[in-house]
Design a protein around this motif. Structure first.
Motif: not given
Length: 127
Positions: A121-127
């Protein structure tokens, strides 16, 4: 008292290929040690994927089970371009369960199994 927890990945003859793929795809990764059986398969390898420790083996015993998506490697990225690059490398010849998209809980998220059946599972960190 000391406790050390590591993820253990068991393959049947494909451990070296998995190690090569994972350490080339994930930045700041390395093979720390590796011990082979006489046939060249991996008895035990210790690797790091961006500083996280893993044990990787080739089982000399055939099993009726393999990896399941219910247990996955969850990786959070601070840069979308790195997430996409890692996704493109690791998902090749795999199976995408949730395509790269915005699912509300993340602007960019993808869930897939790689060519060896390991779930990511690859997730972009919330800004």
């Amino acid at each position: 008292m000391s406790i050390n927890i590591k993820t253990h990945l068991m393959f049947e003859g494909l451990a070296q290929k998995a190690i090569d793929l994972y350490t080339s795809a994930i930045p700041n990764s390395d093979v720390k040690s590796i011990k082979h059986y006489s046939d060249g398969t991996i008895e035990q390898a210790h690797i790091t994927l961006n500083g996280n420790d893993y044990i990787v083996i080739d089982s000399p015993v055939k099993h009726e089970f393999t990896f399941t998506p219910a247990m996955s490697i969850f990786v959070t990225f601070s840069e979308e371009s790195t997430l996409v690059e890692v996704y493109n490398i690791l998902s090749a010849h795999g199976n995408v369960m949730m395509p790269l998209d915005n699912y509300g809980f993340s602007d960019k998220f993808v869930w897939f199994t790689d060519q060896f059946g390991v779930s990511w599972q690859l997730n972009l960190e919330a800004e």
